[in-house]
Design a protein around this motif. Structure first.
Motif, mmCIF file in Angstrom:
data_model
loop_
_atom_site.group_PDB
_atom_site.id
_atom_site.type_symbol
_atom_site.label_atom_id
_atom_site.label_comp_id
_atom_site.label_asym_id
_atom_site.label_seq_id
_atom_site.Cartn_x
_atom_site.Cartn_y
_atom_site.Cartn_z
ATOM 1 N N LEU A 146 35.925 51.663 112.260
ATOM 2 C CA LEU A 146 35.283 50.748 111.320
ATOM 3 C C LEU A 146 33.928 50.280 111.852
ATOM 4 C CD1 LEU A 146 35.253 48.798 108.866
ATOM 5 C CD2 LEU A 146 36.630 47.214 110.229
ATOM 6 N N CYS A 147 33.891 49.917 113.121
ATOM 7 C CA CYS A 147 32.629 49.470 113.727
ATOM 8 C C CYS A 147 31.582 50.581 113.699
ATOM 9 C CB CYS A 147 32.858 49.005 115.160
ATOM 10 S SG CYS A 147 33.827 47.486 115.307
ATOM 11 N N LYS A 148 32.006 51.812 113.993
ATOM 12 C CA LYS A 148 31.075 52.943 113.942
ATOM 13 C C LYS A 148 30.533 53.130 112.535
ATOM 14 C CE LYS A 148 30.603 55.777 116.876
ATOM 15 N NZ LYS A 148 29.590 55.967 117.948
ATOM 16 N N ASN A 149 31.408 53.007 111.534
ATOM 17 C CA ASN A 149 30.984 53.186 110.145
ATOM 18 C C ASN A 149 30.015 52.101 109.697
ATOM 19 O OD1 ASN A 149 32.585 55.468 109.917
ATOM 20 N ND2 ASN A 149 34.301 54.402 108.951
ATOM 21 N N LEU A 150 30.103 50.930 110.325
ATOM 22 C CA LEU A 150 29.201 49.824 109.995
ATOM 23 C C LEU A 150 27.939 49.849 110.848
ATOM 24 C CD1 LEU A 150 31.781 46.896 109.529
ATOM 25 C CD2 LEU A 150 30.501 48.101 107.747
ATOM 26 N N VAL A 187 29.927 48.585 122.976
ATOM 27 C CA VAL A 187 29.427 48.639 124.350
ATOM 28 C C VAL A 187 30.536 48.858 125.370
ATOM 29 C CG1 VAL A 187 27.391 47.263 123.818
ATOM 30 C CG2 VAL A 187 29.504 46.115 124.544
ATOM 31 N N GLY A 188 31.793 48.781 124.933
ATOM 32 C CA GLY A 188 32.895 49.007 125.843
ATOM 33 C C GLY A 188 34.230 48.812 125.157
ATOM 34 N N VAL A 189 35.257 49.376 125.773
ATOM 35 C CA VAL A 189 36.621 49.275 125.272
ATOM 36 C C VAL A 189 37.538 48.964 126.447
ATOM 37 C CG1 VAL A 189 38.573 50.660 124.447
ATOM 38 C CG2 VAL A 189 36.393 50.751 123.237
ATOM 39 N N CYS A 190 38.483 48.055 126.242
ATOM 40 C CA CYS A 190 39.540 47.793 127.207
ATOM 41 C C CYS A 190 40.841 48.288 126.596
ATOM 42 C CB CYS A 190 39.619 46.308 127.544
ATOM 43 S SG CYS A 190 40.973 45.888 128.671
ATOM 44 N N CYS A 191 41.478 49.273 127.238
ATOM 45 C CA CYS A 191 42.699 49.850 126.692
ATOM 46 C C CYS A 191 43.486 50.529 127.801
ATOM 47 C CB CYS A 191 42.376 50.852 125.583
ATOM 48 S SG CYS A 191 41.596 52.373 126.164
ATOM 49 N N PRO A 192 44.764 50.845 127.577
ATOM 50 C CA PRO A 192 45.504 51.634 128.562
ATOM 51 C C PRO A 192 44.826 52.986 128.774
ATOM 52 C CG PRO A 192 46.999 50.649 126.956
ATOM 53 C CD PRO A 192 45.610 50.427 126.440
ATOM 54 N N LEU A 193 44.776 53.451 130.000
ATOM 55 C CA LEU A 193 44.069 54.697 130.298
ATOM 56 C C LEU A 193 44.717 55.904 129.622
ATOM 57 C CD1 LEU A 193 43.130 54.226 134.061
ATOM 58 C CD2 LEU A 193 41.645 54.036 132.046
ATOM 59 N N ASP A 222 46.017 55.827 126.593
ATOM 60 C CA ASP A 222 46.071 55.614 125.150
ATOM 61 C C ASP A 222 45.496 56.832 124.425
ATOM 62 O OD1 ASP A 222 46.303 53.254 122.946
ATOM 63 O OD2 ASP A 222 44.589 54.547 122.505
ATOM 64 N N LYS A 223 46.255 57.348 123.472
ATOM 65 C CA LYS A 223 45.871 58.564 122.756
ATOM 66 C C LYS A 223 45.098 58.271 121.473
ATOM 67 C CE LYS A 223 49.726 61.406 124.464
ATOM 68 N NZ LYS A 223 50.177 60.422 125.475
ATOM 69 N N TYR A 224 44.818 57.020 121.226
ATOM 70 C CA TYR A 224 44.119 56.654 120.001
ATOM 71 C C TYR A 224 42.726 56.098 120.312
ATOM 72 C CZ TYR A 224 48.641 57.331 117.767
ATOM 73 O OH TYR A 224 49.809 57.881 117.305
ATOM 74 N N ILE A 225 42.632 54.794 120.557
ATOM 75 C CA ILE A 225 41.309 54.224 120.830
ATOM 76 C C ILE A 225 40.755 54.756 122.155
ATOM 77 C CG2 ILE A 225 42.265 52.131 121.911
ATOM 78 C CD1 ILE A 225 39.858 50.602 120.765
ATOM 79 N N GLY A 226 41.639 54.999 123.136
ATOM 80 C CA GLY A 226 41.162 55.542 124.408
ATOM 81 C C GLY A 226 40.555 56.920 124.238
ATOM 82 N N LYS A 227 41.237 57.777 123.488
ATOM 83 C CA LYS A 227 40.734 59.124 123.229
ATOM 84 C C LYS A 227 39.426 59.074 122.447
ATOM 85 C CE LYS A 227 42.241 63.566 121.295
ATOM 86 N NZ LYS A 227 43.381 64.270 120.613
ATOM 87 N N ARG A 265 36.508 57.992 124.711
ATOM 88 C CA ARG A 265 36.024 59.092 125.558
ATOM 89 C C ARG A 265 35.204 60.097 124.746
ATOM 90 N NH1 ARG A 265 40.997 57.952 128.118
ATOM 91 N NH2 ARG A 265 42.154 59.308 126.684
ATOM 92 N N ARG A 266 35.620 60.324 123.518
ATOM 93 C CA ARG A 266 34.901 61.272 122.667
ATOM 94 C C ARG A 266 33.473 60.793 122.391
ATOM 95 N NH1 ARG A 266 38.527 61.695 119.082
ATOM 96 N NH2 ARG A 266 37.771 60.293 117.465
ATOM 97 N N TRP A 267 33.300 59.477 122.250
ATOM 98 C CA TRP A 267 31.979 58.933 121.971
ATOM 99 C C TRP A 267 31.285 58.371 123.217
ATOM 100 C CZ3 TRP A 267 35.071 57.121 117.368
ATOM 101 C CH2 TRP A 267 34.780 57.868 116.226
#
Length: 215
Positions: free
Chosen positions: A22-26, A31-37, A39-44, A47-49
């Protein structure tokens, strides 16, 4: 050079990834993400971006980048005082209940266990308390009576079908308003507040857990 709005996201799983999307679309800079290393969703997606990742459970003010807004999206990390003060506008989170009702981690299941006919979702401003910050946006949905028969399974279904899409919709409204300089805050009315324990934790020394049927 355009000075774009900057957001930091603490979250995990599908909901976290969808908030990032959603943030990308807007056209918002993440500037950063805090998540489990793992994680196959937001973590993946991060890394892609090529978005910097801080491992879940390690977020501190020293590691937190400067930004305009912080967001929690299915995050179980506590955002400490110094960390809360880093984003210019503070932190927004989403809780799947009509706050101040059902504060705590098992909000959806408790609304069902208490046989309430409606529940909802709340985007709110984080403060030092658990789910106690000022309300920004809310919406509601019905709880079908058939859900009362299997609270745990029904809670997962209600999240998937109603409350997860509702949270994304409310975050979209909130982000568009903040981008336009509109900040909405309304204190919670504590005379209606409830707080229930995590239904996944069974502790015989906690009398409040006796409310849960043990199978």
């Amino acid at each position: 050079m355009e000075n774009r709005f900057k957001i930091f996201i603490s979250g995990q799983k599908y909901f976290g990834e969808e908030v990032l999307r959603l943030c990308k679309n807007l056209n918002i800079d993440i500037v950063g993400v805090c998540c489990p290393l793992d994680d196959k969703y937001i973590g993946k997606a991060a890394r892609r971006w090529n978005i910097p990742i801080i491992p879940a459970g390690t977020l501190t003010a020293d590691k937190m980048p400067e930004c305009d807004l912080g967001i929690t999206a299915h995050s179980f990390d506590y955002i400490g005082k110094k960390t809360r003060y880093i984003p210019k506008h503070g932190w927004l989170g989403y809780h799947p209940s009509l706050l101040p009702r059902h504060r705590g981690r098992s909000a959806i299941e408790w609304a069902i266990r208490m046989k309430e006919p409606i529940t909802g979702g709340t985007v709110f401003w984080l403060n030092a308390g658990i789910d106690r910050g000022d309300i920004a946006y809310q919406d509601w949905c019905w709880i079908p009576p058939a859900y009362y028969l299997e609270p745990s399974k029904s809670a997962a279904k209600l999240w998937r079908d109603e409350l997860c899409p509702m949270g994304l919709k409310l975050f979209e409204i909130a982000l568009k308003d903040v981008l336009n300089g509109e900040i909405k805050r309304k204190p919670q009315d504590n005379q209606f507040s409830t707080f229930e324990p995590d239904t996944n934790v069974k502790d015989i020394f906690r009398p409040d857990l006796l409310m849960i049927e043990h199978k």
